[in-house]
Design a protein around this motif. Structure first.
Motif, PDB file in Angstrom:
ATOM      1  N   MET C   1       0.846  -1.181   0.000  1.00 21.15           N
ATOM      2  CA  MET C   1       0.000   0.000   0.000  1.00 21.15           C
ATOM      3  C   MET C   1       0.884   1.234   0.000  1.00 21.15           C
ATOM      4  O   MET C   1       1.919   1.274   0.649  1.00 21.15           O
ATOM      5  CB  MET C   1      -0.900  -0.012   1.232  1.00 21.15           C
ATOM      6  CG  MET C   1      -2.175   0.756   1.013  1.00 21.15           C
ATOM      7  SD  MET C   1      -3.579   0.033   1.914  1.00 21.15           S
ATOM      8  CE  MET C   1      -3.202   0.566   3.602  1.00 21.15           C
ATOM      9  N   VAL C   2       0.465   2.213  -0.746  1.00 17.58           N
ATOM     10  CA  VAL C   2       1.245   3.429  -0.869  1.00 17.58           C
ATOM     11  C   VAL C   2       0.346   4.613  -0.552  1.00 17.58           C
ATOM     12  O   VAL C   2      -0.746   4.731  -1.105  1.00 17.58           O
ATOM     13  CB  VAL C   2       1.774   3.556  -2.318  1.00 17.58           C
ATOM     14  CG1 VAL C   2       2.427   4.907  -2.524  1.00 17.58           C
ATOM     15  CG2 VAL C   2       2.745   2.442  -2.629  1.00 17.58           C
ATOM     16  N   VAL C   4      -0.102   8.533  -0.906  1.00 15.21           N
ATOM     17  CA  VAL C   4       0.413   9.679  -1.638  1.00 15.21           C
ATOM     18  C   VAL C   4      -0.037  10.944  -0.914  1.00 15.21           C
ATOM     19  O   VAL C   4      -1.226  11.201  -0.787  1.00 15.21           O
ATOM     20  CB  VAL C   4      -0.152   9.677  -3.076  1.00 15.21           C
ATOM     21  CG1 VAL C   4       0.401  10.849  -3.858  1.00 15.21           C
ATOM     22  CG2 VAL C   4       0.134   8.361  -3.759  1.00 15.21           C
ATOM     23  N   ARG C  36       6.365  16.626  -3.504  1.00 12.79           N
ATOM     24  CA  ARG C  36       5.416  15.689  -2.962  1.00 12.79           C
ATOM     25  C   ARG C  36       6.121  14.608  -2.156  1.00 12.79           C
ATOM     26  O   ARG C  36       7.280  14.301  -2.436  1.00 12.79           O
ATOM     27  CB  ARG C  36       4.715  14.997  -4.134  1.00 12.79           C
ATOM     28  CG  ARG C  36       3.284  14.710  -3.916  1.00 12.79           C
ATOM     29  CD  ARG C  36       2.782  14.043  -5.150  1.00 12.79           C
ATOM     30  NE  ARG C  36       2.393  15.013  -6.169  1.00 12.79           N
ATOM     31  CZ  ARG C  36       1.142  15.458  -6.290  1.00 12.79           C
ATOM     32  NH1 ARG C  36       0.206  15.014  -5.493  1.00 12.79           N
ATOM     33  NH2 ARG C  36       0.846  16.327  -7.223  1.00 12.79           N
ATOM     34  N   ILE C  38       5.804  10.567  -0.550  1.00 10.23           N
ATOM     35  CA  ILE C  38       5.105   9.288  -0.688  1.00 10.23           C
ATOM     36  C   ILE C  38       5.468   8.424   0.510  1.00 10.23           C
ATOM     37  O   ILE C  38       6.633   8.348   0.894  1.00 10.23           O
ATOM     38  CB  ILE C  38       5.554   8.602  -1.998  1.00 10.23           C
ATOM     39  CG1 ILE C  38       5.005   9.367  -3.203  1.00 10.23           C
ATOM     40  CG2 ILE C  38       5.121   7.143  -2.033  1.00 10.23           C
ATOM     41  CD1 ILE C  38       5.803   9.143  -4.462  1.00 10.23           C
ATOM     42  N   GLY C  40       5.436   4.580   1.704  1.00  2.13           N
ATOM     43  CA  GLY C  40       5.232   3.181   1.320  1.00  2.13           C
ATOM     44  C   GLY C  40       4.952   2.350   2.550  1.00  2.13           C
ATOM     45  O   GLY C  40       5.612   2.508   3.576  1.00  2.13           O
ATOM     46  N   LEU C  41       3.954   1.446   2.466  1.00  2.00           N
ATOM     47  CA  LEU C  41       3.593   0.620   3.614  1.00  2.00           C
ATOM     48  C   LEU C  41       3.921  -0.832   3.290  1.00  2.00           C
ATOM     49  O   LEU C  41       3.494  -1.342   2.258  1.00  2.00           O
ATOM     50  CB  LEU C  41       2.086   0.725   3.863  1.00  2.00           C
ATOM     51  CG  LEU C  41       1.606   1.851   4.773  1.00  2.00           C
ATOM     52  CD1 LEU C  41       2.190   3.182   4.359  1.00  2.00           C
ATOM     53  CD2 LEU C  41       0.096   1.936   4.744  1.00  2.00           C
ATOM     54  N   THR C  50      -9.318  -0.149   9.113  1.00  2.00           N
ATOM     55  CA  THR C  50     -10.303   0.751   9.715  1.00  2.00           C
ATOM     56  C   THR C  50      -9.745   2.148   9.934  1.00  2.00           C
ATOM     57  O   THR C  50     -10.398   3.004  10.508  1.00  2.00           O
ATOM     58  CB  THR C  50     -10.780   0.184  11.064  1.00  2.00           C
ATOM     59  OG1 THR C  50      -9.627   0.102  11.903  1.00  2.00           O
ATOM     60  CG2 THR C  50     -11.412  -1.178  10.899  1.00  2.00           C
ATOM     61  N   ASN C  52      -8.958   4.434   7.711  1.00  2.00           N
ATOM     62  CA  ASN C  52      -9.380   5.481   6.784  1.00  2.00           C
ATOM     63  C   ASN C  52      -8.273   6.439   6.404  1.00  2.00           C
ATOM     64  O   ASN C  52      -8.428   7.666   6.493  1.00  2.00           O
ATOM     65  CB  ASN C  52     -10.500   6.306   7.411  1.00  2.00           C
ATOM     66  CG  ASN C  52     -11.838   5.774   6.977  1.00  2.00           C
ATOM     67  OD1 ASN C  52     -11.990   5.442   5.802  1.00  2.00           O
ATOM     68  ND2 ASN C  52     -12.748   5.692   7.906  1.00  2.00           N
ATOM     69  N   ARG C  54      -7.336   7.438   3.700  1.00  2.00           N
ATOM     70  CA  ARG C  54      -7.728   8.366   2.652  1.00  2.00           C
ATOM     71  C   ARG C  54      -8.357   9.651   3.211  1.00  2.00           C
ATOM     72  O   ARG C  54      -8.337  10.695   2.561  1.00  2.00           O
ATOM     73  CB  ARG C  54      -8.713   7.662   1.725  1.00  2.00           C
ATOM     74  CG  ARG C  54      -8.687   8.111   0.293  1.00  2.00           C
ATOM     75  CD  ARG C  54      -9.679   7.293  -0.514  1.00  2.00           C
ATOM     76  NE  ARG C  54      -9.200   5.933  -0.767  1.00  2.00           N
ATOM     77  CZ  ARG C  54      -8.587   5.577  -1.896  1.00  2.00           C
ATOM     78  NH1 ARG C  54      -8.395   6.453  -2.847  1.00  2.00           N
ATOM     79  NH2 ARG C  54      -8.167   4.341  -2.064  1.00  2.00           N
ATOM     80  N   SER C  55      -8.937   9.567   4.414  1.00  2.00           N
ATOM     81  CA  SER C  55      -9.606  10.747   4.990  1.00  2.00           C
ATOM     82  C   SER C  55      -8.675  11.611   5.829  1.00  2.00           C
ATOM     83  O   SER C  55      -9.060  12.658   6.306  1.00  2.00           O
ATOM     84  CB  SER C  55     -10.738  10.310   5.921  1.00  2.00           C
ATOM     85  OG  SER C  55     -11.584   9.442   5.275  1.00  2.00           O
ATOM     86  N   ARG C  56      -7.479  11.124   6.076  1.00  2.00           N
ATOM     87  CA  ARG C  56      -6.558  11.862   6.953  1.00  2.00           C
ATOM     88  C   ARG C  56      -6.097  13.157   6.316  1.00  2.00           C
ATOM     89  O   ARG C  56      -5.962  13.239   5.093  1.00  2.00           O
ATOM     90  CB  ARG C  56      -5.319  10.995   7.238  1.00  2.00           C
ATOM     91  CG  ARG C  56      -5.630   9.714   7.960  1.00  2.00           C
ATOM     92  CD  ARG C  56      -5.788   9.954   9.436  1.00  2.00           C
ATOM     93  NE  ARG C  56      -6.439   8.794  10.037  1.00  2.00           N
ATOM     94  CZ  ARG C  56      -6.675   8.696  11.326  1.00  2.00           C
ATOM     95  NH1 ARG C  56      -6.338   9.665  12.163  1.00  2.00           N
ATOM     96  NH2 ARG C  56      -7.289   7.639  11.808  1.00  2.00           N
ATOM     97  N   VAL C  63      -3.004   3.915  -2.594  1.00  2.00           N
ATOM     98  CA  VAL C  63      -2.985   2.929  -3.669  1.00  2.00           C
ATOM     99  C   VAL C  63      -2.684   1.552  -3.075  1.00  2.00           C
ATOM    100  O   VAL C  63      -1.677   1.375  -2.389  1.00  2.00           O
ATOM    101  CB  VAL C  63      -1.909   3.304  -4.717  1.00  2.00           C
ATOM    102  CG1 VAL C  63      -1.933   2.314  -5.880  1.00  2.00           C
ATOM    103  CG2 VAL C  63      -2.126   4.723  -5.214  1.00  2.00           C
TER     104      VAL C  63
END
Lengths: 350, 350, 350, 350
Positions: C1-2, C4, C36, C38, C40-41, C50, C52, C54-56, C63
């Motif tokens: 998972m990445v 961005v 920018r 990035i 990486g996870l 859980t 979220n 994307r909402s942070r 991705v």
């Protein structure tokens, strides 16, 4: 850009990607995990366009990140643009209505339609002289004779004229008459045409391809912009889906999406989306409420005799209903309904 | 054509439709039921095209029946056609392979690709000199220099050449070099281009638009045919759907559907459908087994350096695998694999 | 998972993501570029499901990379699986034909259809006792009486039976009669049903939802697998697109795509894809040539009287043509056509 | 219904169709043309459902005309219906807002969300206790414990409760707590579930399947209606298309289309369509302006910690903006914004 290495990628595969990337003057950051390694790329990744990273040994996927539309993107141009067509603004503070017949047939029909357009609150007159038709046996338009009719009606009414161009070879001819050049949905990826209108010195109305993503639509606008013409208005007109209850599926979300990604104005054509008269006004209201910068609608003095798309043209009573909706929704949306240019005002001459 | 009247239609509405239809020289048959009346139309309904039956008072729906593609339809031309390209047949008794690089880059690369194409069993060489690209920043092709390379490689190998044309203005130029003109997926409804290739005197390879119905595809072929050119080969190359696992969704059913509705040959491009090397051979096998008259594939001597679509080009070991599949499946399908024209055979000269 | 980060993300935003990720026991690698950053996870990112991300604040995109289907994925189980149905194998070395009537109507009709199925080369008999129908006014099937007919015909012919289950409440009942439980296209995301068949102790035929991605299809299989049942066969049966020339668009590419991503067998239903008799055999050939592990076809002794889908059922002469195609293509594909279980062989008893 | 005979149909073929149709008590009208014959059918064509006209010799096509949804169709019930949920009306004169968290997590979270919902102008509280999730590894909801929380929050706030039901077996349980049963998009063709909610004695919110036509959506409603329950509200929530810029493509035209074809109320879920917070309010405005009878939105006190769909939940400042938009647009559309039931008012008890 992020390069995702496959689980079985070797150290050599990774090194080879990093070398390639750095050779192109781009920074590479390697993130090694238990089962997989990720290479993050930062810098001018266009330099890597020809490197085909995806085909390299050990690479599983390449994920693009930054906006590829430099000129039309809002990233480097945060303020939303205003495009002026024969003096009429289309942009974030106004609501501009474009109306007219799908196809120009006669002076009388076009003039009557222009009067209806004005009554509907339209500041710009649309009308097709060159018609791209799915069948070679369908009506193809009057050509230059149609352009002359449009110019005549403009002289009479003072309304600047929007008309379609379908062939790079006739762009100059059409630009000699029109105030705005329309590129139709089937031509959104006709790149020769995009380049021609980019050089024609007139504002462009770029309809979204009926199967184009918002991304491809902006890329088509970028083709025009790249030739030095940034007077582009985007027009959502419905996309092709599995649903057959409407002619096309109006992608109403495309309006806020395109407005967030690009500084260009975005308008909606509810006539071609719905394809049926009774859907035009509800869809026009939705377009105004979602935040569109304008709408373009079909009107025709006698739809039952129209040579093209009569089923979706607004008539008598509809015009009043549309005009009321536009008047009420403009202030609700914090916009001024663009006023028709008064007759006798100075006009651009063909 | 059938006109379905609304439940509330009056006798006058029905009479008015019947009068209109008969005035156009078409027969009208009225079927009255308990709640609804149906008017069946028999005769040359094209005469009614401008009458907008759908907009008439009392009309609920108009259902079209007969095939609108007169020239390419199989209804009046039941035998399937053979199209010859530089002497090479494409048709019902043969299996013809077209192969080559997505884009022509250099003489060496094109020649190497032609050798690979021949090894794959190809009788025709493809290669793009003019490339329609979604982004204005992507590689756009060599233009006329690319055409000269193709002609040189044809002279060397004896393989007739298929190449894309993207602008009506350059059709004559391209036709001067090519044995077959390709119209790409984004240009399938570029009607000016269709008319230009219809008059160019060379066979045409018409790719299906990525969001075109089979009906629209045949209608695009009809545009070409109407200019007097019936040497058209249809090419299915995948359509746009919700699925993102492949570049496009190969609509394999379109092959038998188009072959039943049109007498024109139908081939398949598995490279652009799948978009990934490992899918090309399985999809090519499916194309041959479904009954396609040929396939067109991308090959490239060094895909990792390709300027266009390297990810889908076949390489060394794939070529052998493809060639074996084509050799085995041809007789199974009752077809002869078209042999490459031997070097030194008489060639069409540019 | 990445992850961005947006261009305007602050150092604090980045730190906060890294803390969050590490708190969940996942490794975070930060790649800082000019404009920018990035993150990486790597590790068990399910622990973050859980959070979220994307909402942070400061996050532009997230991705996903690794396969989310643990049990059905080929990543951890590279060998392709064989599923046995009443002793009949479906897997990589065989070609298994399933045939029968869309709906079970009477003993005679089912028996006649079974004889036709055998003649077509089928080793397994299909037939619907519970029918999911779009309209509540359409034929809904015989229910348990239909299951009894299937069991009777199995006893007579020795063919194991595949039948559909449409409600978790009747899974036990159906599993008492059937050798394989079919989950239909409209139920592919009926999660209660998936869980019920996962616990029923019988192999499952999982049809792809007509608008499901390959990813969602595998995820539906994962629901079944998670209950301990890995005897799952995937069945491609056409997806919904804009094209109306066929009932559904057979996504032939889904076969190699699913086979590469999952170890489960993949078969094709050409009858429901094409929806018309004349398309079934060409599409079946395409399925075999693309590498499917089997096909499922509709046969009916009297299609013109069929209570369901008569238009697509094969009849007399088709059966022979299909059987020849299957015999010829099996060895070409390196497979053995699975032989019908001889009558009188030991059968699973209901 | 109209039967189109093939050009090669014989007189005997036509007679045989006419006999078959008349034997079923349906009128047949034969229209003979130069090249083709058409048979118009008038009467109760359901009697012909099992006759498979399309498979008969000489038949080319069968075109259906009249509405197949008897109970939910507006043809026999022209006045638009009002559905009452715990006393709250949804119908043509009102604008009803349903709001709440995607998933019920705790009493506190649900109560806070209810307060936000009220502030947004919502009269009904939504919240999921049973969650259908694409992945078996995603959060599946609290089940009955969640229903108890909803009942508790209803007692506290006076807001009737809408919650999803995903399995016929738990319909009775859910109906014991809920004021309205929601059928989700993946279950729109779960016919066993539709029949169960049809018999449960509570109003039903029927979401449109993400790949269902309006026709199939109304047919799903017909399944519920056929069990005697006409308290059905239709909810458009976006369809699946090729566009990936939004989670789903909101089919805004489906609202007027469904309202013209059915008497049932139609609302819109802008949260699941857009999938991103910044799109929810523009899409909600579009829904109100197109003429929807209500909207359903996600709110969450702490979206960044939400167990489900946090990215699309409205928060603090959005609530005010939404509430202003709803207040202004209601009178513009000639509707009254339904007021929240005051706390302490008589409530339906579970």
């Amino acid at each position: 850009m992020v390069v995702v290495m496959a689980p079985e990628a070797t150290q050599q595969d990774i090194d080879s990607i990093v070398d390639l990337v750095r050779a192109a003057g781009v920074d590479a950051f390697v993130s090694r995990g238990l089962t997989r390694t990720i290479v993050g790329l930062v810098g001018d990744v266009h330099a890597l366009a020809t490197a085909n990273l995806r085909s390299r040994k050990g690479v599983q996927d390449v994920v693009r990140i930054s906006e590829p539309h430099k000129l039309v993107s809002r990233e480097h141009h945060p303020a939303r643009s205003v495009v002026r067509v024969g003096g009429v603004p289309i942009g974030p503070d106004t609501l501009t209505v474009i109306a007219g017949p799908c196809a120009v047939e006669t002076v009388e029909q076009t003039l009557e339609a222009a009067v209806m357009a004005r009554a509907a609150g339209a500041a710009l007159l649309r009308g097709g002289a060159f018609k791209p038709r799915t069948s070679p046996y369908a009506y193809q338009g009057l050509g230059e004779a149609g352009l002359r009719i449009l110019a005549e009606v403009r002289a009479e009414t003072g309304m600047p004229v929007v008309t379609e161009v379908i062939d790079p070879a006739s762009v100059e001819l059409v630009a000699g008459y029109a105030d705005m050049l329309q590129v139709g949905t089937r031509n959104m990826q006709n790149f020769a045409l995009l380049q021609a209108v980019g050089s024609a010195g007139k504002p462009v109305l770029l309809k979204r391809g009926f199967a184009a993503t918002v991304d491809e639509w902006l890329m088509a606008a970028e083709y025009i912009a790249q030739r030095g013409n940034l007077d582009i208005v985007l027009c959502e007109r419905g996309i092709r889906t599995f649903e057959t209850a409407t002619r096309n599926t109006l992608d109403i979300s495309a309006v806020p999406v395109a407005q967030r990604r690009s500084h260009l104005p975005v308008i909606v054509d509810p006539s071609h989306s719905g394809g049926r008269r009774e859907l035009v006004i509800p869809l026009a209201r939705a377009a105004l409420a979602v935040g569109a910068d304008g709408v373009m609608i079909d009107v025709h003095p006698a739809p039952e005799r129209a040579l093209c798309d009569g089923a979706q043209a607004l008539v008598g009573e509809d015009i009043r209903e549309f005009s009321i909706a536009a008047s009420i929704l403009s202030p609700v949306m914090g916009r001024t309904l663009t006023q028709p240019v008064p007759k006798g005002s100075p006009l651009p001459v063909p």
